[in-house]
Structure formats: structure tokens, C-alpha cells
Design an enzyme around this catalytic site. Structure first.
Site, short mmCIF file in Angstrom:
data_model
loop_
_atom_site.label_atom_id
_atom_site.label_comp_id
_atom_site.label_asym_id
_atom_site.label_seq_id
_atom_site.Cartn_x
_atom_site.Cartn_y
_atom_site.Cartn_z
N PHE A 88 33.76 -12.98 63.97
CA PHE A 88 33.53 -13.99 65.39
C PHE A 88 32.03 -14.51 65.39
O PHE A 88 31.22 -13.49 65.30
CB PHE A 88 33.85 -13.40 66.62
CG PHE A 88 34.03 -14.54 67.83
CD1 PHE A 88 35.17 -15.22 68.15
CD2 PHE A 88 32.87 -14.79 68.63
CE1 PHE A 88 35.23 -16.15 69.10
CE2 PHE A 88 32.89 -15.57 69.48
CZ PHE A 88 33.95 -16.50 69.85
N ASP A 138 33.44 -3.99 67.25
CA ASP A 138 33.99 -5.09 68.15
C ASP A 138 35.40 -4.71 68.38
O ASP A 138 36.06 -5.19 67.34
CB ASP A 138 33.21 -6.39 67.57
CG ASP A 138 33.65 -7.44 68.47
OD1 ASP A 138 34.67 -7.14 69.52
OD2 ASP A 138 33.04 -8.33 68.69
N TYR A 152 38.70 -9.92 78.89
CA TYR A 152 39.29 -11.04 79.45
C TYR A 152 40.58 -11.28 78.62
O TYR A 152 41.33 -12.35 78.64
CB TYR A 152 38.44 -12.32 79.62
CG TYR A 152 37.70 -12.51 78.53
CD1 TYR A 152 37.87 -13.10 77.49
CD2 TYR A 152 36.32 -12.16 78.65
CE1 TYR A 152 36.93 -13.40 76.16
CE2 TYR A 152 35.19 -12.56 77.55
CZ TYR A 152 35.65 -13.00 76.43
OH TYR A 152 34.69 -13.13 75.50
N LYS A 153 40.99 -10.60 77.58
CA LYS A 153 42.12 -10.84 76.54
C LYS A 153 42.97 -10.04 76.99
O LYS A 153 43.66 -10.08 78.06
CB LYS A 153 41.41 -10.58 75.19
CG LYS A 153 40.25 -11.72 74.67
CD LYS A 153 40.02 -11.21 73.20
CE LYS A 153 38.81 -11.99 72.71
NZ LYS A 153 38.78 -13.53 72.76
N ARG A 189 47.11 -20.20 66.32
CA ARG A 189 46.99 -18.60 66.68
C ARG A 189 47.95 -18.28 67.81
O ARG A 189 47.86 -19.06 68.73
CB ARG A 189 45.56 -18.34 67.10
CG ARG A 189 44.69 -17.54 66.06
CD ARG A 189 43.22 -17.12 66.78
NE ARG A 189 43.19 -17.44 68.19
CZ ARG A 189 42.24 -16.72 68.90
NH1 ARG A 189 41.52 -15.67 68.44
NH2 ARG A 189 42.12 -17.04 70.22
C1 LIG Z 1 35.65 -10.62 68.24
C2 LIG Z 1 34.85 -11.23 69.36
N1 LIG Z 1 33.67 -10.79 69.58
C3 LIG Z 1 32.77 -11.54 70.73
C4 LIG Z 1 33.26 -12.59 71.40
C5 LIG Z 1 32.47 -13.19 72.27
O1 LIG Z 1 32.20 -12.55 73.58
P1 LIG Z 1 31.65 -13.12 74.69
O2 LIG Z 1 31.75 -14.49 74.93
O3 LIG Z 1 32.20 -12.26 75.81
O4 LIG Z 1 30.02 -12.74 74.57
C6 LIG Z 1 34.68 -12.88 71.15
C7 LIG Z 1 35.30 -14.01 72.02
O5 LIG Z 1 36.40 -14.47 71.90
C8 LIG Z 1 35.40 -12.42 70.05
O6 LIG Z 1 36.74 -12.60 70.01
#
Ligand SMILES: Cc1ncc(COP(=O)(O)O)c(C=O)c1O
Length: 442
Positions: free
Chosen positions: A154, A223, A248-249, A414
Site C-alpha cells: 500500500f 503491516d 477500521y477494517k 475487490r
Molecule cells: C496495508 C495498508 N497499510 C496502511 C494503510 C494506511 O493506513 P492509515 O491511513 O491509517 O495511515 C492502509 C489503508 O488502507 C493499508 O491498507
């Protein structure tokens, strides 16, 4: 929707049987849902029924009446560690190693920089022991001059790893998780990896890759955004050094709910945060000019906790506790119960995604979509990603018909499967509507 055919009648009836046998089905009533098929819990989890009442209490009584007393009397000050301990069993961590707060992005930065600093410390110790000169003893970068980052990550992780690399004088090397073992060397300081790929839903080998990183003398940062709450992670069991994740997921904490940071217990005394805010001080209210980090996971904190979001998350996590009290005869104690539940969640997640793939291949003409998600269970998270050229348009049409997934640029549909509230009947309907939509758009 069109009339059921013999094929759909068979799959609809199978879905009903699977729903009847589903030991987690009773949990669906703990969420606010409607007639839509909600397959976007891998982006924003559904609202747990308990949250609005709890938030009203936080607002009207704890804030409105108790006001500043709530920092102590309502346990606001210690919420980051307390809620961390509620998340811990879901990711296989013993208490005292997770602190909640900030976003995943911020925690990625803290973890990667801290990992590099630990590698520096190791090198300085090695140099000291051998009397060598090539290490970091003189304050330079030394031989561990690389950070590896998951090239498929991401984007935020990549951006932050780049900044962490620049700040620590390292070179950032993007490699796919499969390439990590070959890319590791005695030049590697830290490796930032995703447990589940946000786009394809591929589950990576956390135990194997962590062991390989350790073998190279480096530190692994994971992560967990797309795995925590959907499958067992086993942080302690697999010796993970540092981990971050959002809530939040699959943890249903609400939009923008705070993230978390895991620091393995034995590494905590060495966790040197690049963001040493006052709430991570050992005695924050002494207001001393000199920074002295608190012991334990608390040193991962930064500033004043985001209490409203944090306490909404705490209420949302109650979904994971008390399942055993719902008549399945188990009496395991809260942490064991949550651990047992995550095992059931994983079994249902695989059954849901298997069933979805089966329905898609039964309903959708061959070649219309390409599945990007691995079929092997060991390599599949809790989502299915399907590629097709008109994915953006298809997802809009699906949403208009009450099947909510999401679109990832440029061509990915998705579908996330949250076992706490998605049923097999939902899955069959989603695949049938998808097939009709693809046919209508062809
Ligand atoms: C794998 C991954 N890492 C990081 C994030 C971003 O996290 P944040 O916006 O809470 O910093 C996301 C957001 O969907 C994600 O899917």
C-alpha cells in the site's frame, strides 16, 4: 435480479445449509446492517451495535459531566495500553506489547526508524566486541545500509519507508515479498512487509520471512492492516519484532479509528522512537525538559490520545469477547476466547472465499474476469480480487444493486469477507449479481 436457474437454486440452497451450520452466524446481529451485501469490511468495517450507546456515554457523562476527571476516573489516560491488550489476543500477542494510537502511517514510520536504530545498536555492539572499524560506532551508517520494503505495498508504507531511509541515511530497496530471502544480506537493517496484499489479497509467509530476516541479522516490521481480525497472526509465536495495523477494517473500529503498534517485549527497552512525544515519557506530568522514555509498550505513544475514536474502538472490540457466553458451551477466559474466535473466523473466511470463487466460476463466463487472489488457502487472506478492464464501471453498477465492494485503480474489483457478519447467502447473491452485471455490461 433474474429468476433463479437450476444452478443458482442449487447454490442458493447450499448457501442456506452453510449458514445453518455457521457457528459465527449469531454475531451478525451485533452489527448495524441492512439489505445490502457488504463486502467492503476490508476497507471500513460495519458499525457494531454497541458503539453508539457507548459513545453517547463517553460524550454526555464522561466528557459532559466528569470533564477533566475522566482522564483518571474513566480510564482515558491508560486507554492506549488497555485497548492494545484487547487487540493482543487477536494477533497472537501476550499483554503489554501493543499500544493504540496515531494512524498506521505514523506507526510505520516509528517502527521502521526504531528497527534501523536497533540494527545500528547491534552493529555498534558487534564492532565494540571485535574492535572493528566498519560499523556504526563512529556514528556513521556502517555496513547495514539498506532497508527493504515490499514493492507491492500500500503506497503509504513505501512513502514512509523512503522518508525513514532518508532520515537514517539508508538506501531503500523495493522488492516483492517473494524476492526478500534473496535480497537479504548483512547490508540489511530492516524489512517492511505486508501480511496480506491490499490489492490481490495474497497472504504472505510471515513465519518464514520473519525467520529469514532474523537469519540475516535484520529486523522485521509487519503491516497487519489486512490480516488482523481476519486470520491468526501469531506475532509472539513467530518472533516478529515490530508490527503495525489499522483498526477500521476487520476490527470495525470506525472511520479513522486509531492504529496500533506492537513492540516485542524483549525489544521494548531498545525501542528508540523517532517521535518521542510527552505521553511516552516515563513521568509525563513532571514536565521535565529531558526526555526519558517510559518502560514497556507505552514508549510507542506520542501525543494526547484521540479519546472519542479510541473508546469507540474499545466498544467495537467487545464483539470479540463474550462469544463463549452465547451458548456454545466454552468457558475459556477472555483472551483464550478471543484467540479461539479468530481460529473460527479464519475457517469461515476461507469457506466464504472458497464459496465465492465457486459461485463466480459457476455464474461468470470463463475469461470475463481474472482472479488475482491465490486459490491456495495458505496464500489467501480474506478478500477476493477480480480483474477486468471495466472494473470501475462494474463496481458502480454493483453498488447500485446493493452489492458493496470496492474498485482499485486501474482494473481491480475487490471483495472483502468479514466472517463476523457476512453470510454464505450474501456471497451467493454477490456472485450472481456480479455475473448479471458483467453480462449486462459486456
Ligand atoms: C496495508 C495498508 N497499510 C496502511 C494503510 C494506511 O493506513 P492509515 O491511513 O491509517 O495511515 C492502509 C489503508 O488502507 C493499508 O491498507
Amino acid at each position: 435480479m433474474s429468476e433463479p436457474t437450476a444452478l443458482s437454486a442449487e447454490l442458493i440452497s447450499l448457501a442456506r445449509e452453510l449458514d445453518k451450520a455457521d457457528e459465527l452466524a449469531c454475531l451478525r446481529t451485533r452489527f448495524v446492517l441492512d439489505d445490502a451485501v457488504y463486502l467492503d469490511g476490508n476497507s471500513l468495517g460495519a458499525l457494531p451495535v454497541a458503539v453508539p450507546g457507548r459513545l453517547a456515554d463517553v460524550l454526555y457523562r464522561e466528557w459532559g459531566e466528569l470533564r477533566i476527571r475522566s482522564w483518571d476516573e474513566s480510564g482515558w489516560w491508560t486507554a492506549p495500553e488497555r485497548i492494545g491488550d484487547r487487540i493482543a489476543p487477536l494477533v497472537g500477542a501476550a499483554p503489554g506489547q501493543i499500544v493504540v494510537g496515531d494512524s498506521t502511517s505514523v506507526n510505520v514510520f516509528k517502527a521502521v526508524v526504531a528497527a534501523v536504530r536497533m540494527a545500528d545498536e547491534d552493529e555498534a555492539a558487534r564492532e565494540g566486541a571485535t574492535g572493528g572499524t566498519g560499523g556504526t560506532g563512529g556514528g556513521g551508517v556502517g555496513r547495514r545500509d539498506e532497508i527493504l520494503v515490499d514493492a507491492t505495498t500500500f503506497p503509504t508504507d513505501g512513502y514512509l519507508a523512503e522518508s525513514a531511509a532518508r532520515m537514517t541515511g539508508r538506501t531503500l530497496r523495493p522488492v516483492t515479498p517473494a524476492e526478500v530471502p534473496a535480497a537479504l544480506s548483512d547490508r540489511t537493517a530492516a524489512v517492511l512487509l505486508n501480511h496480506v496484499d491490499y490489492r490481490t489479497g495474497r497472504l504472505h509467509d510471515l513465519p518464514g520471512l520473519t525467520a529469514a530476516v532474523h537469519e540475516a541479522g535484520a529486523y522485521a516490521v509487519w503491516d497487519l492492516c489486512h490480516s488482523a481480525g481476519a486470520l491468526p497472526v501469531g506475532l509472539d509465536e513467530h518472533g516478529v519484532d515490530l508490527a503495525v495495523g489499522c483498526t477500521y477494517k476487520y476490527l470495525n473500529g470506525g472511520p479513522g479509528s486509531p492504529a496500533y503498534l506492537y513492540v516485542r517485549r524483549d525489544l521494548q527497552p531498545r525501542f528508540d522512537s523517532p517521535l518521542p512525544g510527552w505521553t511516552s515519557h516515563t513521568d509525563p506530568f513532571a514536565m521535565r525538559p529531558a526526555y526519558e522514555p517510559a518502560p514497556g509498550a507505552v514508549r510507542g505513544r506520542v501525543g494526547t490520545p484521540d479519546i472519542l475514536s479510541m473508546l469507540a474502538l474499545e466498544a467495537a472490540l467487545d464483539v470479540w469477547y463474550g462469544w463463549g457466553g452465547e451458548g456454545d458451551g466454552k468457558d475459556l477466559g477472555p483472551a483464550r476466547e478471543a484467540e479461539a474466535m479468530i481460529e473460527s473466523v479464519r475457517a469461515k473466511s476461507l469457506a466464504l472465499t472458497d464459496f465465492f470463487l465457486r459461485c463466480v466460476s459457476a455464474y461468470v463466463p470463463e475469461g470475463r474476469v481474472e482472479c488475482l487472489t491465490p486459490t491456495a488457502h495458505a496464500e489467501r487472506g480474506s478478500q477476493v480480487a477480480l480483474r477486468c478492464d471495466d472494473a470501475g464501471d462494474i463496481m458502480k453498477r454493483l453498488i447500485a444493486q446493493g452489492v458493496i465492494g470496492d474498485f482499485r485503480h486501474p482494473d481491480v474489483l475487490r471483495f472483502g469477507f468479514t466472517p463476523l457478519y457476512v453470510s454464505f447467502t450474501d456471497v451467493e447473491r454477490a456472485a450472481r449479481v456480479l455475473a448479471e452485471t458483467l453480462e449486462g455490461a459486456a
